[in-house]
Design an enzyme around this catalytic site. Structure first.
Site, short mmCIF file in Angstrom:
data_model
loop_
_atom_site.label_atom_id
_atom_site.label_comp_id
_atom_site.label_asym_id
_atom_site.label_seq_id
_atom_site.Cartn_x
_atom_site.Cartn_y
_atom_site.Cartn_z
N LEU A 197 35.70 -65.12 -32.29
CA LEU A 197 35.95 -65.09 -30.84
C LEU A 197 34.73 -64.56 -30.12
O LEU A 197 34.50 -64.88 -28.95
CB LEU A 197 37.13 -64.18 -30.52
CG LEU A 197 38.51 -64.61 -31.01
CD1 LEU A 197 39.49 -63.46 -30.85
CD2 LEU A 197 38.99 -65.80 -30.21
N VAL A 226 30.91 -61.80 -30.64
CA VAL A 226 30.08 -60.92 -31.44
C VAL A 226 29.67 -59.75 -30.57
O VAL A 226 29.26 -59.94 -29.43
CB VAL A 226 28.82 -61.67 -31.94
CG1 VAL A 226 28.03 -60.81 -32.90
CG2 VAL A 226 29.21 -62.98 -32.59
N GLY A 227 29.82 -58.55 -31.09
CA GLY A 227 29.42 -57.37 -30.32
C GLY A 227 28.59 -56.46 -31.20
O GLY A 227 28.28 -56.80 -32.34
N GLY A 228 28.21 -55.33 -30.66
CA GLY A 228 27.40 -54.39 -31.39
C GLY A 228 28.09 -53.89 -32.65
O GLY A 228 27.47 -53.59 -33.67
N ASP A 276 33.99 -46.64 -20.60
CA ASP A 276 33.30 -47.93 -20.67
C ASP A 276 34.11 -49.00 -19.94
O ASP A 276 34.38 -50.07 -20.47
CB ASP A 276 33.05 -48.31 -22.13
CG ASP A 276 31.88 -49.28 -22.27
OD1 ASP A 276 31.17 -49.50 -21.27
OD2 ASP A 276 31.70 -49.81 -23.37
#
Ligand SMILES: *[C@@H]1O[C@H](CO)[C@@H](O)[C@H](O)[C@H]1NC(C)=O
Ligand SMILES: *[C@@H]1O[C@H](CO)[C@@H](O)[C@H](O)[C@H]1NC(C)=O
Ligand SMILES: *[C@@H]1O[C@H](CO)[C@@H](O)[C@H](O)[C@H]1NC(C)=O
Ligand SMILES: *[C@@H]1O[C@H](CO)[C@@H](O)[C@H](O)[C@H]1NC(C)=O
Ligand SMILES: *[C@@H]1O[C@H](CO)[C@@H](O)[C@H](O)[C@H]1NC(C)=O
Ligand SMILES: *[C@@H]1O[C@H](CO)[C@@H](O)[C@H](O)[C@H]1NC(C)=O
Length: 833
Positions: free
Chosen positions: A502, A504-506, A620
């Site tokens: 779905l 890509v993140g850190g 955040d």
């Protein structure tokens, strides 16, 4: 002129329609009221007219060898009741009712052992089946009557093509005995009366209720109210009082409001339950203690080894405003609804709502315990209510509603007559068929279910209500964070199939998956190298395990096997809010939808700040961390950076600065002191983004426009905010609503935390902005558009999505966090802000 003529006609039509619609009870396609053995039409004062079964064109009776008996007891000349005559059968006989409609039908049977000189009906023992479902087996009216003179049984039976659109009712007397019946009712149920699936206990994914399953009404209760008879219910149902089921009568206090004040919203029709059910409730009695914590409990005796369908009716008739009544519901000591807020479903008070569940009874358990009690949330007065309850037995895999189907009973007897041999053969054949059915059912139940969101769209609006309410309730209760096996997750994601990614993140990649129980999930798998990920992983489990709210994304489970760090969340079909604002070709959100999304997210944050045992700061808040479900309900996600808020004796938490560029509270950044107001600032940025449909920071724009907070604040202060709004909104935004929104965002973006409103205030203002918009939408037809923004704003530059946005558009957790070090170096640069 033409126009006004039309509306005049419409108006007249409405005047005539409305009273009809209000008074009209339910007009079922099929309604057969049969007075068995009766000689003339029988009119009851609830409007039902019972007709005799002889010479009735809709009813077939076979064979012909049946007898009519009538009450001959002296002194009782009252023949205006169903119980005065009966039809008696000496051999297996059938009633065939030709229905006009297929689908589920109410089947009501009336038994009264009429006293007569020829047959002793009290000793009659017989079985009754309807369309292949055993309803009664070796039933004896006398042992079931107790002190009542007339016995009444209510079932729900499916009529479909396989039964040739007929309802076939079979009466089989036992062993030289006789069978009898006094009255039969067959009425088609309204659409959506029964859902296609419901949530089981212990809470799991919804299980399907196959259409052939029959129901028998065990209990139908009007909490805190009087007995409701067939006169009070559009479907002629009876609602009992709850007093005798209360475990502790002193724990409950009845409340009653004017039935006319009850509202029925989309998805809950008047047929579901009359307003007399919703206008009364039991609430927690006042125990005269400061913080009263107890449950109201009702116990219902049921038959072990059956599955029961439980429908709870709720209507908030006790609160003064919405969002103040939160309570827990338990079934058999297990959580059914946690911190349930009726108004979050209905959005208003006094609106009817219901939730469906399914519960098994084990061999050792012969009761269903239903409890309501206060939630664990702070700041809300402890209370809990229940307005109505229905408990229905469901037919078992052998198509029976009775347990003791002892086939050995027949085998052990030497049949005396030919039809007994036949019966014995039929029963062994049917036994084999039952075994087969059971096997098929077993396979079916153990076969992976279809994803939930697919089935959710199958039903009509009513069943969607129950399915929808399930979706959040299960997710809530599962959010305690179940430990999942790595193998289970691997299977759910088809061995981490790249096509299911779905985003890509850190932290790593996010996959879409389907758990074994059919629940669709988002699986976040940590990159093994990510050291930062490890703390975030822990924080997220820790935080989300404490939190449950309709507007927070629920954690379904996690996995820590083989150095893996995997978090499993409820899947949010709509994806991040940002994707709905810009950088994708999704349909534009209307102003009303944008307000609703902001309200949802604000509710989630408000709950974080005030609702849980300890206040939590998200740290955040941004448009990629606000996710939407398939109905565009907003939920706050990603708690990896969250921190517990300041305790009572602290004013702030000192901590290293973390967050996302463009959303970061300048005061927090300067002083490294964190309070809830830092989230308020970030939320202000989100509001501006929602209004202008552009990224918080877009380096491609002219210098003064790069940072949305600065730029929008500048225009807001000059009273020209409407110049920079999303061009798609032009012409549909009410100016007052926009001004309220702008003022609120401005306050959120105040330089000093102390000057910013709380999330509760923000929520209030947003709801007000929504009201203004809605009010203007209602008036728009007969008003000129003076109150709307007249033309395209000056600022119509087409915005190119900033770098990384393409990825963000699909990313579950966006990549901003990864670049935080870069972000901060930009922030340090005095030119940055
Ligand atoms: C007959 O029964 C009806 C309904 O139960 C009742 O209202 C009526 O008073 C009864 N009449 C007599 C004569 O008992
Ligand atoms: C069945 O028939 C036998 C013999 O005629 C009789 O003794 C027995 O009572 C009957 N059983 C019932 C339940 O009527
Ligand atoms: C009820 O019990 C049966 C047999 O143990 C099981 O197959 C079924 O799934 C259970 N149903 C619910 C709703 O728990
Ligand atoms: C409601 O409570 C009052 C006082 O306890 C009682 O007198 C009344 O009968 C109750 N009403 C119902 C419908 O249970
Ligand atoms: C619920 O808990 C109570 C007290 O622990 C116990 O007596 C009762 O049997 C339980 N009921 C069910 C349905 O498990
Ligand atoms: C209410 O009942 C549930 C289930 O039986 C139990 O877990 C909970 O502690 C009870 N709540 C209170 C306040 O007694």
């Amino acid at each position: 002129m033409f126009h006004s003529n039309t509306s005049c006609v419409t108006w007249i039509l409405c005047v005539f329609c409305v009273p009809l619609a209000v008074c009209a009870s339910f007009f079922p396609k099929d309604s057969f009221f049969i007075d068995c053995g009766g000689s003339k039409e029988l009119k009851l004062d609830d409007g039902r007219v019972f007709e005799s079964d002889s010479g009735n064109q809709h009813v077939g009776l076979s064979p012909d060898s049946h007898i009519v008996v009538s009450e001959t007891r002296m002194g009782n000349s009252n023949d205006s009741t169903l119980c005065s005559s009966a039809r008696v059968f000496k051999e297996t006989s059938t009633y065939t009712i030709n229905t006009k409609q297929i689908g589920r039908h109410w089947l009501r049977l009336h038994f009264h052992p009429v006293q007569n000189p020829h047959y002793h009906l009290k000793s009659a023992v017989f079985s009754v089946a309807a369309n292949g479902i055993t309803l009664l087996h070796w039933f004896s009216s006398s042992s079931n009557l107790g002190t009542k003179s007339c016995l009444f049984k209510e079932y729900v039976i499916q009529v479909d093509g396989s039964s040739s659109e007929k309802l076939v009712l079979t009466f089989s007397p036992l062993n030289g005995s006789i069978a009898f019946i006094n009255g039969i009712e067959v009425i088609s149920t309204p659409d959506g009366q029964f859902p296609s699936s419901a949530v089981p206990f212990p809470l799991r994914a919804a299980v399907e209720i196959p259409t052939h399953v029959a129901f028998e009404t065990a209990y139908r209760i009007n909490m805190g109210g009087p007995l409701l008879t067939s006169k009070d219910d559009p479907q002629w149902r009876i609602w009992e009082t709850d007093q005798s089921f209360l475990v502790n009568v002193a724990s409950a206090k009845n409340v009653t409001v004017d039935p006319a004040s009850i509202k029925y919203l989309d998805g809950v029709s008047r047929e579901i339950a009359p307003n007399l059910v919703y206008s009364t409730a039991q609430e927690m009695a006042n125990a005269n203690v400061i913080n009263q914590r107890f449950n109201i409990s009702w116990a219902f005796e049921v038959e072990p080894m059956f599955t029961y369908f439980i429908r709870m009716h709720f209507c908030d008739i006790v609160s003064i405003t919405t969002g103040t009544l939160f309570f827990n519901v338990y079934v058999n000591n297990q959580s059914a609804l946690d911190s349930f807020d009726i108004s979050s479903k209905t959005m208003e008070l006094s609106a009817a709502y219901f939730v469906d569940f399914i519960a098994n009874t084990s061999a050792s358990l012969n009761r269903i315990l239903v409890q309501v009690g206060p939630s664990n949330l702070r700041n809300f007065p402890p209370n809990a209510i229940l307005n109505g309850l229905e408990i229905m037995k469901m037919s078992n895999p052998s198509d029976s509603l009775v347990k003791n189907l002892r086939p050995d009973y027949i085998d052990s007897r030497i049949p005396k007559r030919k039809n007994w041999i036949l019966l014995a053969i039929t029963s062994s054949v049917s036994l084999a068929v039952l075994v087969l059915i059971f096997a098929v059912l077993y396979l079916y139940l153990h076969h992976p279910k279809k994803p939930r969101h697919e089935t959710a769209h199958l039903g009509n609006s009513d069943s969607k209500v129950s399915v929808g309410s399930f979706a959040s309730s299960t997710a809530h209760s599962l959010s305690l964070g179940r430990v999942l096996a790595f193998s289970e997750i691997r299977e759910a994601t088809k061995n981490f199939d790249q096509r299911l990614v779905l985003g890509v993140g850190g932290f790593g990649k996010v996959y879409k998956g389907v758990l074994e129980n059919g629940v669709v999930v988002a699986v976040k798998r940590a990159n093994p190298q990510s050291q930062q990920g490890c703390t975030e992983f822990r924080t997220e489990i820790e935080m989300l395990s404490k939190l449950r709210h309709r507007h927070l994304v629920s954690l379904i489970g996690y996995c820590e096997e083989f150095d893996e760090m995997i978090l499993v969340y409820e899947f949010m079909a709509g994806g991040p809010l940002r994707k709905h604002l810009y950088g994708s070709d999704l349909p534009q959100l209307t102003w009303k939808q944008r307000l609703q999304v902001c309200i949802g997210a604000a509710k989630g944050l408000h709950y974080l700040h005030t609702g849980a045992a300890e206040s939590i700061i998200h740290r955040d808040v941004k448009t990629t961390n606000i996710l939407l479900d398939e109905n565009l309900t907003a939920k706050v996600a990603d708690f990896g950076l969250s921190k517990l808020g300041p305790t009572l004796d602290q004013t702030h938490v000192s901590t290293a600065v973390k967050g996302s560029f463009g959303y970061l509270d300048p005061e927090y950044y300067r002083r490294q002191q964190l309070t809830e107001k830092s989230d308020v600032y970030s939320f202000g940025v989100v509001m501006m983004e929602v209004l202008c449909a552009r990224p918080a920071v877009n380096p491609a724009l002219p210098r003064e426009q790069i940072n949305i907070a600065e730029w929008a604040m500048d225009l807001q202060k000059r009273g020209q905010l409407e110049k920079i709004i999303d061009p798609h909104l032009v012409g549909s935004v009410n100016l007052d609503s926009l001004r309220k929104f702008g003022e609120t965002a401005e306050k959120c973006l105040a330089e000093h935390g102390a000057d910013r409103p709380t999330m509760g205030d923000v929520l209030w203002n947003l709801e007000y902005a929504l009201q203004l918009q809605e009010a203007s939408m209602q008036m728009v037809s007969n008003e000129n558009s003076a109150n709307y923004i007249p033309d395209i704003p000056e600022w119509v530059n087409q915005i190119e999505p900033a770098e990384g946005d393409a990825a963000d558009a699909i990313s579950y957790k966006d990549s901003d966090t990864t670049t935080s070090s870069g972000v901060f170096s930009q922030l340090m640069d005095p030119k940055g802000r």
